[in-house]
Design a protein around this motif. Structure first.
Motif, PDB file in Angstrom:
ATOM      1  N   ILE A  34      28.900  47.964  46.246  1.00 29.82           N
ATOM      2  CA  ILE A  34      30.284  46.911  46.489  1.00 29.82           C
ATOM      3  C   ILE A  34      30.876  46.584  45.515  1.00 29.82           C
ATOM      4  N   ARG A  88      34.471  47.062  43.805  1.00 26.17           N
ATOM      5  CA  ARG A  88      35.985  46.259  44.429  1.00 26.17           C
ATOM      6  C   ARG A  88      36.038  46.280  42.501  1.00 26.17           C
ATOM      7  N   LYS A  89      35.253  46.982  41.276  1.00 21.61           N
ATOM      8  CA  LYS A  89      35.374  47.118  40.253  1.00 21.61           C
ATOM      9  C   LYS A  89      36.728  48.207  40.463  1.00 21.61           C
ATOM     10  N   GLY A 100      38.844  48.643  42.224  1.00 20.04           N
ATOM     11  CA  GLY A 100      39.392  47.460  43.489  1.00 20.04           C
ATOM     12  C   GLY A 100      39.970  48.283  44.738  1.00 20.04           C
ATOM     13  N   PHE A 101      39.064  48.323  45.203  1.00 13.67           N
ATOM     14  CA  PHE A 101      38.438  49.420  46.490  1.00 13.67           C
ATOM     15  C   PHE A 101      38.572  47.470  47.020  1.00 13.67           C
ATOM     16  N   ARG A 102      39.525  46.928  49.148  1.00 13.89           N
ATOM     17  CA  ARG A 102      38.737  46.440  49.174  1.00 13.89           C
ATOM     18  C   ARG A 102      37.310  46.778  50.312  1.00 13.89           C
ATOM     19  N   VAL A 103      36.272  45.925  50.325  1.00 14.80           N
ATOM     20  CA  VAL A 103      34.930  45.760  51.379  1.00 14.80           C
ATOM     21  C   VAL A 103      35.177  44.987  52.026  1.00 14.80           C
ATOM     22  N   ALA A 104      34.643  45.325  53.106  1.00 16.08           N
ATOM     23  CA  ALA A 104      34.393  44.139  54.128  1.00 16.08           C
ATOM     24  C   ALA A 104      33.211  43.044  53.665  1.00 16.08           C
ATOM     25  N   ALA A 105      33.719  42.298  54.061  1.00 14.46           N
ATOM     26  CA  ALA A 105      32.522  40.609  53.491  1.00 14.46           C
ATOM     27  C   ALA A 105      31.839  40.533  53.820  1.00 14.46           C
TER      28      ALA A 105
END
Length: 371
Positions: free
Chosen positions: A197, A201-202, A204-209
Motif C-alpha cells: 500500500i 501511494r508513493k 500516486g495511486f489511490r488505495v482503499a482506506a
C-alpha cells in the motif's frame, strides 16, 4: 461417461490411513482412458465464457454442446483452468502441478480439503476459442499472454449458486514468519500489505482506506477476534452465517493444518539456507493458496471448505524475490510500523500488544471486543 459431480465427490474423499503407498484412488483410476477421450470430445464441441484470470492462469465456464447424447448440465459445477503463455516466460507445466497435488499436497494436507481437478488436453480449436473469449474481457486489456493447445484442468466450481453463498480468500501466513523481529507489532502478511500500500501511494495511486484483514485472527484463542476477522472477510453475511462459518472452520481443522504445515517446513532460515527443500516449497505453496467456502441457504446442510491454487512453486525463480522482500520488510521497518507516512493496518499482533498493556485497541476489533 459418469457425471462429473460423481467424480468430484469421489476425489473429495479422504485418502487411506495406511500411508503414502496406499493413497486411495487417483483421478487416473477413477476415470478410464475411454472416459477421458469422451470428455475431451465433449469439451471440443462445447462453448466457453471467460470468468477470471490471474498472472499465470485463466478460468472459463463451460456450456456443453446441444447433443442428445450429452446430459443437460453436464459441466454444471465444473470450470476449465488453462495456463497462459507469456513472451519470454515458460508457462506452467500442468503435468507437474497435477503430480504435485496428487502425491504431495493431497497426502500432507488431506485430499478432502483440496478442490479436485482432472488433467485434460485442449486442441488448437479450443485454444483459439478461449483466446477469442479473452479479447475485451475485464482485466485482460494489455495482457500479452495467449492460451496454447496442450494440458489444461477441469476443476470443481466452488463459486456461488442459487442455493449457496460463497466466499473466497487467501489465508496467507497463518503464523508469524520465523525470521521476523521478535518484537514485531505486525505479522508477515500485514507487514507485506503495508509495504504494498505504501509503495502504491508513493506512486500516486489511490488505495482503499480499509485496513487489510489479518490472517492471525482466524486462529485466535479469543472467539470474538475470530468473529471480527470473519466479519471483515464477509461483511454482508448475517450473524447466523458467520457463526456457521466459524463452527465449520473449527470442526474441519483445515486452517490449523495449514498453519502447522507452514511452520513445519519453515522453522528457521530455510529461505536463505535451503529454499530447494520440498517441505519449504510446500510451506510457500500453502502461504499463497486460496480458500473457498460454500454455505448452503438451507441451515441443515453442511458448509464446504476447500483449498485451491496449491501449485508447486519454482524456487529457482522465486528465491531472490522472496529474500529481497524479507529484507525490505525488516530493514525498512514494516514489521514495526515505522514507515512514514504511516499505513493503517489492523494486525492481531498489534491488538494483542495493546490488550497486554491496556492501550487503545485498533478500531477494527472494538465492536466485537466491547471496547
Amino acid at each position: 461417461m459418469k457425471p462429473l459431480k460423481e467424480i468430484w465427490s469421489e476425489l473429495s474423499k479422504p485418502l487411506g490411513s495406511l500411508g503414502a503407498e496406499h493413497v486411495g484412488r487417483s483421478p487416473a483410476t477413477i476415470i478410464s482412458p475411454k472416459e477421458l477421450y469422451e470428455l475431451s470430445y465433449i469439451l471440443h464441441r462445447s462453448e466457453f465464457t471467460h470468468l477470471a484470470e490471474g498472472r499465470a492462469n485463466a478460468v472459463f465456464r463451460i456450456k456443453e454442446p446441444k447433443d442428445p447424447s450429452v446430459p443437460t448440465g453436464f459441466f454444471r459445477g465444473t470450470l476449465l483452468r488453462v495456463p497462459k503463455a507469456t513472451p519470454d516466460v515458460v508457462p506452467c507445466d500442468y503435468e507437474t502441478l497435477q503430480d504435485f497435488q496428487e502425491k504431495f499436497v493431497d497426502v500432507h494436507v488431506g485430499r478432502e480439503h483440496i478442490v479436485p481437478q482432472i488433467l485434460v488436453t485442449i486442441t488448437q480449436v479450443i485454444a483459439t476459442a478461449l483466446n477469442a473469449k479473452r479479447d475485451g474481457a475485464s482485466g485482460v486489456k494489455g495482457d500479452r499472454s495467449i492460451i496454447l493447445p496442450g494440458y489444461a484442468m477441469l476443476v470443481e466450481d466452488m463459486g456461488p449458486s442459487p442455493d449457496c453463498k460463497a466466499l473466497e480468500f487467501k489465508p496467507k501466513w497463518l503464523a508469524q514468519s520465523p525470521m521476523a523481529p521478535k518484537d514485531a507489532t505486525r505479522c508477515r502478511t500485514c507487514a507485506r500489505e503495508a509495504l504494498r500500500i505504501g509503495k502504491l501511494r508513493k506512486k500516486g495511486f489511490r488505495v482503499a482506506a480499509a485496513a487489510p484483514v489479518c490472517p492471525l485472527g482466524l486462529l485466535h484463542e479469543n472467539p470474538a477476534v475470530v468473529m471480527s476477522t470473519l466479519e471483515r472477510l464477509a461483511p454482508s453475511w448475517t450473524e447466523h452465517d458467520l457463526k456457521r462459518l466459524a463452527k465449520a472452520f473449527r470442526e474441519s481443522g483445515v486452517l490449523e493444518r495449514l498453519r502447522d504445515l507452514q511452520e513445519e517446513g519453515d522453522s528457521g532460515d530455510a529461505l536463505f539456507t535451503r529454499p530447494f527443500d520440498a517441505r519449504f516449497g510446500l510451506s510457500m505453496t500453502l502461504r499463497d493458496c486460496s480458500c473457498f467456502v460454500r454455505v448452503p441457504i438451507d441451515p441443515d446442510k453442511p458448509v464446504t471448505i476447500k483449498l485451491a491454487d496449491v501449485d508447486k512453486k519454482n524456487w529457482r525463480q522465486k528465491q531472490s524475490y522472496w529474500q529481497r522482500r524479507h529484507n525490505d520488510l525488516v530493514d525498512d521497518g514494516w514489521y514495526h510500523e515505522a514507515e512514514k507516512p504511516p499505513v493503517e493496518t489492523a494486525c492481531v499482533l498489534r491488538l494483542d500488544y495493546c490488550l497486554e498493556r491496556g492501550f487503545e485497541i485498533p478500531p477494527a476489533f472494538r465492536e466485537r471486543l466491547g471496547c
